[in-house]
Write an enzyme that holds these catalytic residues in place. Structure first.
Site, PDB file in Angstrom:
ATOM      1  CB  ALA A  65      -5.533 -84.063 -73.840  1.00 47.84           C
ATOM      2  N   GLY A 104      -2.634 -83.821 -78.427  1.00 49.75           N
ATOM      3  CA  GLY A 104      -2.953 -82.401 -78.313  1.00 49.75           C
ATOM      4  C   GLY A 104      -1.717 -81.520 -78.415  1.00 49.75           C
ATOM      5  CD  GLU A 107      -5.147 -82.765 -81.829  1.00 51.17           C
ATOM      6  OE1 GLU A 107      -5.115 -83.189 -80.661  1.00 51.17           O
ATOM      7  OE2 GLU A 107      -6.172 -82.761 -82.536  1.00 51.17           O
ATOM      8  CD  GLU A 127      -4.475 -87.700 -80.145  1.00 48.15           C
ATOM      9  OE1 GLU A 127      -3.703 -88.278 -80.940  1.00 48.15           O
ATOM     10  OE2 GLU A 127      -4.406 -86.481 -79.907  1.00 48.15           O
TER      11      GLU A 127
HETATM   12  C1  3H9 Z   1      -4.998 -86.173 -76.527  1.00 47.33           C
HETATM   13  O1  3H9 Z   1      -4.062 -85.458 -76.617  1.00 47.33           O
HETATM   14  C2  3H9 Z   1      -6.363 -85.825 -77.048  1.00 47.33           C
HETATM   15  C3  3H9 Z   1      -6.298 -84.612 -77.909  1.00 47.33           C
HETATM   16  O2  3H9 Z   1      -6.567 -84.956 -79.247  1.00 47.33           O
HETATM   17  C4  3H9 Z   1      -7.187 -83.519 -77.423  1.00 47.33           C
HETATM   18  C5  3H9 Z   1      -8.642 -83.733 -77.642  1.00 47.33           C
HETATM   19  C6  3H9 Z   1      -9.530 -82.552 -77.222  1.00 47.33           C
HETATM   20  N1  3H9 Z   1      -1.759 -87.034 -69.290  1.00 47.33           N
HETATM   21  O3  3H9 Z   1       5.085 -92.724 -69.902  1.00 47.33           O
HETATM   22  P1  3H9 Z   1       5.904 -92.194 -68.798  1.00 47.33           P
HETATM   23  C7  3H9 Z   1       2.210 -89.373 -66.962  1.00 47.33           C
HETATM   24  S1  3H9 Z   1      -4.900 -87.669 -75.784  1.00 47.33           S
HETATM   25  C8  3H9 Z   1      -1.540 -87.246 -67.979  1.00 47.33           C
HETATM   26  O4  3H9 Z   1       6.281 -93.116 -67.704  1.00 47.33           O
HETATM   27  P2  3H9 Z   1       8.108 -91.728 -70.619  1.00 47.33           P
HETATM   28  C9  3H9 Z   1       2.348 -90.873 -66.798  1.00 47.33           C
HETATM   29  O5  3H9 Z   1       1.166 -91.440 -66.297  1.00 47.33           O
HETATM   30  C10 3H9 Z   1      -3.226 -87.755 -75.219  1.00 47.33           C
HETATM   31  N2  3H9 Z   1      -0.460 -87.906 -67.505  1.00 47.33           N
HETATM   32  O6  3H9 Z   1       7.233 -91.446 -69.315  1.00 47.33           O
HETATM   33  C11 3H9 Z   1       3.502 -90.973 -65.839  1.00 47.33           C
HETATM   34  O7  3H9 Z   1       3.015 -90.702 -64.535  1.00 47.33           O
HETATM   35  P3  3H9 Z   1       3.660 -91.433 -63.273  1.00 47.33           P
HETATM   36  C12 3H9 Z   1      -2.298 -88.048 -76.335  1.00 47.33           C
HETATM   37  C13 3H9 Z   1       0.435 -88.340 -68.390  1.00 47.33           C
HETATM   38  O8  3H9 Z   1       9.205 -90.748 -70.572  1.00 47.33           O
HETATM   39  C14 3H9 Z   1       4.387 -89.810 -66.243  1.00 47.33           C
HETATM   40  O9  3H9 Z   1       3.546 -88.915 -66.980  1.00 47.33           O
HETATM   41  N3  3H9 Z   1      -0.969 -88.228 -75.778  1.00 47.33           N
HETATM   42  C15 3H9 Z   1       0.253 -88.158 -69.772  1.00 47.33           C
HETATM   43  O10 3H9 Z   1       8.403 -93.177 -70.736  1.00 47.33           O
HETATM   44  C16 3H9 Z   1       5.560 -90.204 -67.105  1.00 47.33           C
HETATM   45  O11 3H9 Z   1       5.081 -90.962 -68.205  1.00 47.33           O
HETATM   46  C17 3H9 Z   1      -0.550 -89.440 -75.429  1.00 47.33           C
HETATM   47  O12 3H9 Z   1      -1.212 -90.437 -75.565  1.00 47.33           O
HETATM   48  C18 3H9 Z   1      -0.890 -87.467 -70.213  1.00 47.33           C
HETATM   49  N4  3H9 Z   1      -1.120 -87.215 -71.520  1.00 47.33           N
HETATM   50  O13 3H9 Z   1       7.158 -91.377 -71.841  1.00 47.33           O
HETATM   51  C19 3H9 Z   1       0.845 -89.471 -74.877  1.00 47.33           C
HETATM   52  N5  3H9 Z   1       1.309 -88.711 -70.434  1.00 47.33           N
HETATM   53  O14 3H9 Z   1       5.101 -90.998 -63.279  1.00 47.33           O
HETATM   54  C20 3H9 Z   1       0.875 -90.306 -73.640  1.00 47.33           C
HETATM   55  C21 3H9 Z   1       2.117 -89.208 -69.478  1.00 47.33           C
HETATM   56  O15 3H9 Z   1       2.834 -90.906 -62.147  1.00 47.33           O
HETATM   57  N6  3H9 Z   1       2.179 -90.315 -73.012  1.00 47.33           N
HETATM   58  N7  3H9 Z   1       1.600 -89.012 -68.254  1.00 47.33           N
HETATM   59  O16 3H9 Z   1       3.468 -92.902 -63.535  1.00 47.33           O
HETATM   60  C22 3H9 Z   1       3.225 -91.042 -73.494  1.00 47.33           C
HETATM   61  O17 3H9 Z   1       3.175 -91.684 -74.515  1.00 47.33           O
HETATM   62  C23 3H9 Z   1       4.477 -91.047 -72.655  1.00 47.33           C
HETATM   63  O18 3H9 Z   1       4.112 -90.703 -71.354  1.00 47.33           O
HETATM   64  C24 3H9 Z   1       5.592 -90.105 -73.133  1.00 47.33           C
HETATM   65  C25 3H9 Z   1       6.729 -90.079 -72.072  1.00 47.33           C
HETATM   66  C26 3H9 Z   1       6.147 -90.616 -74.460  1.00 47.33           C
HETATM   67  C27 3H9 Z   1       5.094 -88.698 -73.291  1.00 47.33           C
END
Ligand code: 3H9
Length: 691
Positions: A65, A104, A107, A127
């Protein structure tokens, strides 16, 4: 090609339709992505295409999400509407996964009829790390694919799995070489074979392992690790619902439990922390394209606990390390500790025996500092003595090649003074690892006045390369972490003279969520660090304890006594009496100190000190301080760290308390930070403050 929304388009490969998502950086499920999937799949279903592939551009499949949308009013369409379009589609829908299908994102993939992935893909429901649970049917669908035990593990750890595990447990159907071509070929095969469109929601055969015993054992197994957190339990309850209820009732239960965690302060804190950690990587005056040194080897001076632990970080990621010690006994001892640490990890299955040998093979020992002549960087990890450190750096200046990064692992000393012992202060920087250095995630990178941008950028990048979370700080006594720790210790030592016991102080801090309190920490580190018998004058509780032969855990007696077998600690009435006698002799009246007072007096001076650190420009942002405390000292992430916690209480209340305590108790550490006062007056948040 047809544009569906700003981030989703429709393409064709023969008779296969592709719904392509392009929402950089991580294809998060922003409202236009949800709309794009809904409309794209619907249009493709109405076309003459025989099957539909949902695929992403850029570096990853949908990573979850859009966290930035949380907290605001929900924007239509719902994620469920997009998922329903896929799951109920009359044509085969194939999710084509690369990068990380997370939250998400996974999902959504679970609503496709089939999933294919490239070898390097990862799949997870992280999450829980945001204080949440998968709220889009993930907790109901995942166990139907993987079985209950596996799903419990995934949702409570939040850790992703790789393709071989995903293939084995049935999460994906096939591994493909070329994502787009492979997914299209797979879709054509599904059509040609006339395969049935299995919806995960209709399956239940994998739920059989979800017995009450399994859940009870699982809860017991993770209790220690998840102490204080709300989200793991709600995740477990969701999987329980999957095992015991019909699908739709399970989804309703999931929604209810999701609402609870989403509204919690814990989740707000953990979501804040997610962005705080990423912000800490950004240095306003050292842009990300700053040239860096190419580091292919590292020298470490000192094979003690710190030096050995630091060496492991480098060897773990394949960087050759040269450790130098004064004599071969100390060197052999240090290397033996490193080996036994690796052996222990191997015996628990963390790494293989070959990896132990591979990593040990990357570590070379020497008793001659000229072994540093060719290394690209050196980290000094000897004990805290300024004269000695200056001598060492003068020596490194002679030996090391021009341009090499010269770092000190000092935990409190002046990096500028250390740098002044060299002819190249621009190459000198602090790299303060936290003990145990092979485990703790924090790295304080201490920027000296002369440290060049290249050295700063390289030290930060190296921190990330060795899997640490680096935070840039400035020079002052104790930097960010230890300076705030000193403030806490001062006040804890004052309270135990007024009638609180070390055990009470420790319990309050432990119950707040830290791994241990100040006195258990002292016993662990050793009470005699920096204590000298010949200069000891019975002027503090610690001196009295050291004089009476108490050294902490290492000799089984410190603030607590320790069971020689189990190492379990018990409060010691003899110590409590010694403290009482000492404080009465000093003229302190004894009284009952409430737990609330203990908490405020230990933690509010830390907030005040944090604000002073910001005021002085030692930390770049309030959130950097939280990143330091969460990763270096185990401050519970579910409170967001000291600065976010202060905002949660409300700065005006914190300021009023600090002023109150200052009036009652005096002391420099209670003198209110003008910045804290200003932010409180202006209704601003310190966790959002940036220099
Ligand atoms: C969810 O899904 C709830 C559901 O169940 C639905 C319920 C209804 N959103 O980490 P990085 C940004 S909860 C917005 O440096 P990497 C991050 O801030 C979500 N922004 O890169 C950064 O911005 P900036 C569950 C996001 O290659 C940029 O992207 N998902 C999100 O080292 C690059 O990120 C998670 O918890 C986001 N979801 O790693 C996954 N994700 O460049 C969270 C990232 O401006 N994300 N950004 O600083 C991660 O674990 C890592 O970002 C990922 C990439 C592994 C994807």
């Amino acid at each position: 090609m047809t544009a569906i929304t700003e981030s989703v388009r429709l393409e064709r490969e023969g008779d296969i339709a592709l719904v392509i998502i392009d929402n950089p950086p991580v294809n998060a499920l922003s409202h236009h992505v949800r709309q794009g999937i809904l409309d794209g799949v619907t249009q493709a279903a109405q076309s003459d295409a025989t099957a539909i592939v949902v695929i992403c551009d850029g570096r990853t499949f949908i990573a979850g999400a859009d966290i930035t949308e949380f907290g605001g009013a929900p924007k239509p369409p719902s994620l469920q509407a997009a998922q329903d379009a896929m799951e109920n589609c009359s044509k085969p829908v194939v999710a084509a996964i690369h990068g990380t299908a997370l939250g998400g994102g996974l999902e959504v993939a679970l609503c496709a009829h089939f999933r294919v992935a490239v070898e390097s893909a990862k799949f997870g429901l992280p999450e829980v790390k945001l204080g949440l649970l998968p709220g889009a049917g993930g907790t109901q669908r995942l166990p139907r694919v993987t079985g209950v035990a596996h799903a419990l593990q995934m949702v409570t750890s939040g850790d992703p799995i790789g393709t071989s595990e995903a293939l084995e447990c049935g999460l994906i159907d096939e591994v493909v070489d070329d994502l787009r071509a492979g997914a299209v070929a797979f879709a054509q095969k599904v059509v040609a074979e006339g395969r049935a469109l299995a919806r995960i929601r209709d399956r239940s055969e994998k739920l059989a392992d979800g017995t009450p015993e399994l859940f009870a054992d699982f809860r017991k197994g993770i209790a220690r690790k998840t102490r204080g957190f709300l989200a793991p339990e709600n995740n477990i309850k969701c999987i329980e619902a999957a095992a015991t209820l019909e699908f739709d009732a399970g989804v309703a239960r999931e929604r209810e439990l999701f609402g609870e965690v989403m509204a919690s302060t814990q989740s707000a804190a953990q979501r804040y922390y997610f962005f705080a950690e990423r912000a800490a990587a950004k240095i306003p005056d050292v842009p990300s394209d700053t040239p860096q040194l190419d580091i292919g080897s590292c020298g470490i001076l000192g094979a003690g606990t710190m030096g050995g632990g630091i060496a492991m970080n480098f060897a773990n990621v394949g960087i050759p390390v040269t450790i130098v010690e004064r004599n071969s006994e100390a060197l052999d001892r240090g290397l033996a500790v490193v080996r036994s640490n690796y052996e222990r990890t191997a015996s628990r299955g963390g790494i293989t025996q070959e990896q132990v040998e591979e990593r040990m093979g990357l570590i070379t020992g020497s008793t001659d500092q000229s072994a540093f002549a060719d290394v690209d960087m050196v980290i000094e990890a000897i004990f805290e003595d300024m004269d000695l450190k200056k001598e060492v750096f003068a020596g490194l200046d002679e030996i090391c090649k021009p341009g090499a990064l010269l770092a000190s692992n000092t935990s409190a000393l002046d990096v500028n003074e250390i740098a002044s012992a060299t002819s190249r202060p621009e190459s000198v920087i602090g790299m303060h690892f936290f003990s145990p250095a092979n485990v703790m995630k924090l790295l304080e990178v201490v920027r000296g006045d002369a440290s060049s941008d290249t050295i700063v950028a390289t030290a930060m990048a190296m921190g990330r390369r060795v899997n640490k979370i680096p935070v840039l700080v400035g020079v002052c006594r104790g930097f960010v972490g230890n300076r705030m720790l000193f403030a806490r210790r001062l006040e804890a030592d004052a309270i135990i003279l007024e009638g609180a016991t070390p055990a009470q102080v420790d319990k309050v801090i432990y119950d707040y969520g830290m791994p241990m309190g100040p006195y258990a920490m002292s016993d662990l580190a050793g009470l005699d660090i920096g204590w000298k018998a010949d200069t000891s004058t019975s002027s503090t509780v610690r001196e009295i304890l050291c004089e009476s032969g108490r050294r902490g855990q290492k000799n089984g007696r410190g603030y607590y006594t320790y069971d020689p077998e189990t190492r379990a600690s018990t409060p010691d009435p003899e110590v409590e009496q010694m403290i009482r006698d000492f404080s009465v002799a000093q003229g302190h009246e004894q009284r009952d100190v409430t737990d609330q007072e203990v908490l405020e007096r230990c933690l509010y001076p830390m907030i005040n000190e944090g604000a002073k650190i910001l005021e002085e420009g030692i930390a770049i942002r309030g959130s950097d301080i939280d990143v330091v405390w969460i990763n270096g000292y185990g401050w519970p992430v579910y409170t967001g760290g000291p600065m976010f916690w202060a905002d949660t209480i409300g700065l005006p209340e914190v300021v009023a308390k600090i002023e109150d305590y200052h009036a009652k108790l005096g002391g420099e550490h209670w003198e209110l930070s003008p910045l804290l006062k200003r932010l409180a007056d202006e209704g601003k948040r310190i966790s959002e403050y940036s220099n």
